[in-house]
Design a protein around this motif. Structure first.
Motif: not given
Length: 135
Positions: A27, A31, A37
């Protein structure tokens, strides 16, 4: 004969934490501007403290019945943790120094930069965990 007790539960916790770390890394590339995320990454951050606690617990369980001095324990740990840490820091530092020569030359001299990398664990982003284990 070994008197170690095997705890299957510890393997389950390690597996869960390992998948969480994979999730953090997966993730992290999304971001910027993706709140889902970011939220998932924050939720999965329990993995790092879990690995730190598991390292201490495993170390305790494997040494609780051993009659060894503090310095014997430290010297064994140095060969298993500190020596590989120093070697990988050197490898990452040389790789970074090779590709980022203009940046590093303007930042500080190479010896100072290497010593700083060894102390701070910043030769590569994941080496911070080794500094935590050494402490």
């Amino acid at each position: 004969m070994s008197k170690h007790t095997y705890y299957e539960e510890l393997d389950a916790i390690r597996l869960l934490a390992a998948f969480a770390v994979i999730g953090i890394h997966a993730t992290s590339v999304f971001t910027a501007g993706h709140p889902v995320a970011v939220t998932v990454g924050i939720i999965l951050c329990f993995a790092v403290p879990v690995f730190i606690i598991m390292s201490g617990l495993s170390l305790h369980l494997s040494h609780r019945h051993k009659a060894e001095t503090y310095w014997t324990f430290v010297s064994k740990r140095m060969s298993k943790v500190i020596v590989p840490y120093i070697l990988f820091t050197l490898v990452y530092f040389m790789e970074r120094y090779h590709w980022d020569i203009p940046y590093l030359l303007h930042q500080m001299n190479p010896v100072t930069a290497l010593l700083q990398s060894l102390v701070l664990g910043n030769a590569a982003s994941h080496l911070y965990f080794m500094i935590i284990l050494i402490q």
